[in-house]
Scaffold this active site. Structure first.
Site, PDB file in Angstrom:
ATOM      1  N   GLU A  47       1.671  14.636  -1.471  1.00  0.00           N
ATOM      2  CA  GLU A  47       3.019  14.834  -2.002  1.00  0.00           C
ATOM      3  C   GLU A  47       3.673  13.475  -1.861  1.00  0.00           C
ATOM      4  O   GLU A  47       3.637  12.874  -0.779  1.00  0.00           O
ATOM      5  CB  GLU A  47       3.759  15.893  -1.182  1.00  0.00           C
ATOM      6  CG  GLU A  47       3.244  17.306  -1.378  1.00  0.00           C
ATOM      7  CD  GLU A  47       3.471  17.838  -2.791  1.00  0.00           C
ATOM      8  OE1 GLU A  47       4.392  17.342  -3.482  1.00  0.00           O
ATOM      9  OE2 GLU A  47       2.717  18.723  -3.206  1.00  0.00           O
ATOM     10  N   THR A  74       1.409   3.849   1.980  1.00  0.00           N
ATOM     11  CA  THR A  74       2.629   3.266   1.416  1.00  0.00           C
ATOM     12  C   THR A  74       3.301   2.297   2.396  1.00  0.00           C
ATOM     13  O   THR A  74       3.129   2.424   3.620  1.00  0.00           O
ATOM     14  CB  THR A  74       3.603   4.412   1.066  1.00  0.00           C
ATOM     15  OG1 THR A  74       4.905   3.890   0.856  1.00  0.00           O
ATOM     16  CG2 THR A  74       3.723   5.425   2.203  1.00  0.00           C
ATOM     17  N   ASP A  75       4.110   1.386   1.857  1.00  0.00           N
ATOM     18  CA  ASP A  75       4.890   0.488   2.727  1.00  0.00           C
ATOM     19  C   ASP A  75       6.034   1.234   3.424  1.00  0.00           C
ATOM     20  O   ASP A  75       6.631   0.720   4.367  1.00  0.00           O
ATOM     21  CB  ASP A  75       5.445  -0.712   1.934  1.00  0.00           C
ATOM     22  CG  ASP A  75       6.367  -0.326   0.779  1.00  0.00           C
ATOM     23  OD1 ASP A  75       6.533   0.879   0.502  1.00  0.00           O
ATOM     24  OD2 ASP A  75       6.924  -1.251   0.138  1.00  0.00           O
ATOM     25  N   LYS A  91       3.159  10.427   5.749  1.00  0.00           N
ATOM     26  CA  LYS A  91       2.154   9.397   5.428  1.00  0.00           C
ATOM     27  C   LYS A  91       1.771   8.619   6.693  1.00  0.00           C
ATOM     28  O   LYS A  91       0.601   8.287   6.900  1.00  0.00           O
ATOM     29  CB  LYS A  91       2.680   8.439   4.355  1.00  0.00           C
ATOM     30  CG  LYS A  91       2.841   9.034   2.971  1.00  0.00           C
ATOM     31  CD  LYS A  91       1.545   9.504   2.332  1.00  0.00           C
ATOM     32  CE  LYS A  91       0.614   8.373   1.946  1.00  0.00           C
ATOM     33  NZ  LYS A  91      -0.571   8.897   1.183  1.00  0.00           N
ATOM     34  N   ASN A 109      17.580  -2.116  -6.940  1.00  0.00           N
ATOM     35  CA  ASN A 109      17.443  -1.049  -7.943  1.00  0.00           C
ATOM     36  C   ASN A 109      18.283  -1.316  -9.194  1.00  0.00           C
ATOM     37  O   ASN A 109      17.829  -1.102 -10.318  1.00  0.00           O
ATOM     38  CB  ASN A 109      17.846   0.303  -7.337  1.00  0.00           C
ATOM     39  CG  ASN A 109      16.771   0.834  -6.397  1.00  0.00           C
ATOM     40  OD1 ASN A 109      15.649   0.327  -6.367  1.00  0.00           O
ATOM     41  ND2 ASN A 109      17.122   1.849  -5.627  1.00  0.00           N
ATOM     42  N   ARG A 148      21.248   9.023  -1.510  1.00  0.00           N
ATOM     43  CA  ARG A 148      20.490  10.074  -0.841  1.00  0.00           C
ATOM     44  C   ARG A 148      20.533   9.843   0.666  1.00  0.00           C
ATOM     45  O   ARG A 148      20.669   8.687   1.122  1.00  0.00           O
ATOM     46  CB  ARG A 148      19.064  10.120  -1.359  1.00  0.00           C
ATOM     47  CG  ARG A 148      18.187   9.007  -0.884  1.00  0.00           C
ATOM     48  CD  ARG A 148      16.753   9.265  -1.335  1.00  0.00           C
ATOM     49  NE  ARG A 148      15.886   8.174  -1.057  1.00  0.00           N
ATOM     50  CZ  ARG A 148      14.967   7.708  -1.902  1.00  0.00           C
ATOM     51  NH1 ARG A 148      14.818   8.227  -3.092  1.00  0.00           N
ATOM     52  NH2 ARG A 148      14.187   6.717  -1.550  1.00  0.00           N
TER      53      ARG A 148
HETATM   54  N1  NAD Z   1       3.801   5.789  -6.445  1.00  0.00           N
HETATM   55  C1  NAD Z   1       3.977   4.763  -5.623  1.00  0.00           C
HETATM   56  O1  NAD Z   1       4.813   3.894  -5.888  1.00  0.00           O
HETATM   57  C2  NAD Z   1       3.129   4.639  -4.378  1.00  0.00           C
HETATM   58  C3  NAD Z   1       3.212   3.448  -3.642  1.00  0.00           C
HETATM   59  C4  NAD Z   1       2.402   3.297  -2.513  1.00  0.00           C
HETATM   60  C5  NAD Z   1       1.546   4.324  -2.138  1.00  0.00           C
HETATM   61  N2  NAD Z   1       1.495   5.476  -2.867  1.00  0.00           N
HETATM   62  C6  NAD Z   1       0.539   6.497  -2.434  1.00  0.00           C
HETATM   63  O2  NAD Z   1      -0.455   6.581  -3.427  1.00  0.00           O
HETATM   64  C7  NAD Z   1      -0.951   7.913  -3.552  1.00  0.00           C
HETATM   65  C8  NAD Z   1      -0.814   8.371  -4.983  1.00  0.00           C
HETATM   66  O3  NAD Z   1       0.561   8.289  -5.375  1.00  0.00           O
HETATM   67  P1  NAD Z   1       1.033   8.753  -6.818  1.00  0.00           P
HETATM   68  O4  NAD Z   1       2.318   8.080  -7.094  1.00  0.00           O
HETATM   69  O5  NAD Z   1      -0.086   8.632  -7.795  1.00  0.00           O
HETATM   70  O6  NAD Z   1       1.309  10.295  -6.545  1.00  0.00           O
HETATM   71  P2  NAD Z   1       1.435  11.501  -7.557  1.00  0.00           P
HETATM   72  O7  NAD Z   1       2.442  12.421  -6.940  1.00  0.00           O
HETATM   73  O8  NAD Z   1       1.656  11.014  -8.955  1.00  0.00           O
HETATM   74  O9  NAD Z   1      -0.007  12.172  -7.534  1.00  0.00           O
HETATM   75  C9  NAD Z   1      -0.504  12.894  -6.447  1.00  0.00           C
HETATM   76  C10 NAD Z   1      -1.714  13.693  -6.910  1.00  0.00           C
HETATM   77  O10 NAD Z   1      -2.245  14.398  -5.775  1.00  0.00           O
HETATM   78  C11 NAD Z   1      -2.503  15.741  -6.171  1.00  0.00           C
HETATM   79  N3  NAD Z   1      -2.402  16.582  -4.968  1.00  0.00           N
HETATM   80  C12 NAD Z   1      -1.280  16.886  -4.257  1.00  0.00           C
HETATM   81  N4  NAD Z   1      -1.590  17.679  -3.224  1.00  0.00           N
HETATM   82  C13 NAD Z   1      -2.940  17.862  -3.261  1.00  0.00           C
HETATM   83  C14 NAD Z   1      -3.855  18.568  -2.443  1.00  0.00           C
HETATM   84  N5  NAD Z   1      -3.445  19.258  -1.374  1.00  0.00           N
HETATM   85  N6  NAD Z   1      -5.161  18.527  -2.767  1.00  0.00           N
HETATM   86  C15 NAD Z   1      -5.595  17.854  -3.858  1.00  0.00           C
HETATM   87  N7  NAD Z   1      -4.768  17.181  -4.668  1.00  0.00           N
HETATM   88  C16 NAD Z   1      -3.462  17.181  -4.379  1.00  0.00           C
HETATM   89  C17 NAD Z   1      -1.446  16.068  -7.221  1.00  0.00           C
HETATM   90  O11 NAD Z   1      -1.831  17.171  -8.037  1.00  0.00           O
HETATM   91  C18 NAD Z   1      -1.373  14.755  -7.977  1.00  0.00           C
HETATM   92  O12 NAD Z   1      -2.338  14.712  -9.007  1.00  0.00           O
HETATM   93  C19 NAD Z   1      -0.113   8.746  -2.556  1.00  0.00           C
HETATM   94  O13 NAD Z   1      -0.874   8.922  -1.405  1.00  0.00           O
HETATM   95  C20 NAD Z   1       1.112   7.902  -2.291  1.00  0.00           C
HETATM   96  O14 NAD Z   1       1.597   8.133  -0.987  1.00  0.00           O
HETATM   97  C21 NAD Z   1       2.263   5.647  -3.968  1.00  0.00           C
END
Ligand code: NAD
Length: 354
Positions: free
Chosen positions: A79, A129-130, A159, A254, A287
């Protein structure tokens, strides 16, 4: 790959299978953020298999590992939206903490049964994540790998907990883990609850562009393709047990991000209902617990592994705006009932994309 139907995961599945040609099994629960359409570029490839399921489902994960015999597991499943974690933290604990724990347990069981050479080569890469490092003041140095964890939201706390579990599985059991902590991503297939796609879509519909507080919260931004290259680089060359910070050296407030999107749209989409798009900017109540500044020191991955981002913020953002303009069918597919309910709950009915 877990979470491969989400934003970064889908970009990574495409990036990895294009670069290596290796077979990939994508395990994803398809929450509101997961979308099979994100995988359309690899779905037809015979080396890609999609499996619907939860990383916390031990029986399923164990069976998949035994059946497909992977040389690595990359964990994107999470999530991922801070605002949602404020309204409903439970899902974040279930997937990010409990789910990662179950996944680690199954992977460890599988890894311990591998023959010696495969055990040595195996990798578990955890994508983080950072935000686990907390908030910086304007003059603080950027986060390095040795910065103390100080998460401030239920998302970042969940996380951080998962990062600690991954660390412990390396130190306690010897599992060859790698952890990456990346700054804010943007690019194709990002669900439009996040700032950049939300602003693009609202701007082209002539709807208000919501900016929290005074708009001076600073984030480091990285184009998703550069993040995928960095993960591939860490997977191939990173040292087991290590963590690598990934960032774009692109700190932006932002409000400046929103203004840059507006200026790009003024230029490449002059037929919009509202030009200049900046007229749509609306400041909304901040927020709770909104971290002021994140910044990443990516010197370790740059020096040790030779990774560098290819896109500047301006080139990556231009590509991203163009992608959303060119992919309106994808946009219509994801901005349905659940999404509309969320925007209304969070920003009010007038911020709905039309
Ligand atoms: N988006 C960013 O800017 C960012 C930056 C740094 C790190 N991250 C990390 O990168 C990863 C991916 O981020 P994102 O932005 O693509 O997220 P996202 O929310 O777009 O995608 C998450 C995916 O995980 C799946 N998922 C959720 N719960 C699950 C479960 N219990 N079992 C199997 N699948 C499940 C969802 O269906 C979705 O496809 C995350 O771990 C996030 O913490 C994201």
């Amino acid at each position: 790959m877990t979470g491969g139907a989400g934003f970064i995961g889908a970009n990574f599945v495409f990036n990895w299978s294009t670069a290596t040609g290796d077979p990939v099994v994508t395990l994803d629960k398809l929450t509101y953020a997961g979308n099979l359409d994100n995988l359309r570029m690899v779905q037809e490839r015979k080396e890609h298999l999609f499996v619907l399921g939860d990383i916390g489902d031990c029986a399923l994960v164990g069976a998949l590992l035994r059946q497909h015999h992977p040389k690595a597991v990359v964990n994107f499943a999470a999530e991922s939206h801070v605002d949602r974690s404020i309204h409903g933290p439970e899902d974040f604990i279930q997937t990010n903490v409990v789910g990662t724990f179950h996944l680690l347990q199954e992977v460890r069981g599988y890894w311990e049964m591998l023959p010696a050479p495969e055990r040595t080569r195996f990798r578990f890469l955890h994508v983080s994540t950072d935000e686990v490092y907390g908030s910086l003041n304007p003059d603080d140095p950027p986060f390095s790998e040795s910065t103390t964890y100080a998460p401030n939201s239920p998302y970042s706390a969940s996380k951080a907990a998962s990062d600690h579990l991954v660390r412990a599985y390396h130190h306690t059991y010897g599992l060859p883990t790698l952890t990456t902590n990346c700054s804010n991503n943007y690019g194709p297939f990002q669900f439009p609850e996040k700032l950049i796609p939300l602003v693009i879509l609202n701007a082209i519909s002539g709807n208000p562009l919501p900016v929290y507080g005074d708009g001076m919260n600073v984030r480091d931004w990285l184009y998703v393709g550069d993040h995928c290259d960095a993960i591939r680089c860490v997977l191939e060359h990173g040292r087991p047990g290590e963590t690598y910070n990934i960032g774009g050296r692109s700190e932006r407030a932002n409000i400046d991000v929103v203004r840059t999107v507006c200026r790009i749209l003024d230029e490449i989409h002059p037929g919009s209902p509202t030009v200049p798009h900046e007229k749509l900017i609306t400041f909304v109540k901040d927020r709770p617990g909104h971290d002021r500044r994140y910044a990443i020191d990516a010197a370790k991955i740059e020096k040790e592994l030779g990774w560098r981002p290819k896109e500047s913020f301006e080139t990556g953002l231009r590509k991203t705006v163009q992608w959303y303009l060119d992919n309106q069918a994808w946009v219509r597919g994801v901005t349905t009932g659940e999404y509309r309910k969320w925007v209304e709950l969070h920003y009010g009915a007038q911020h709905q994309p039309s």
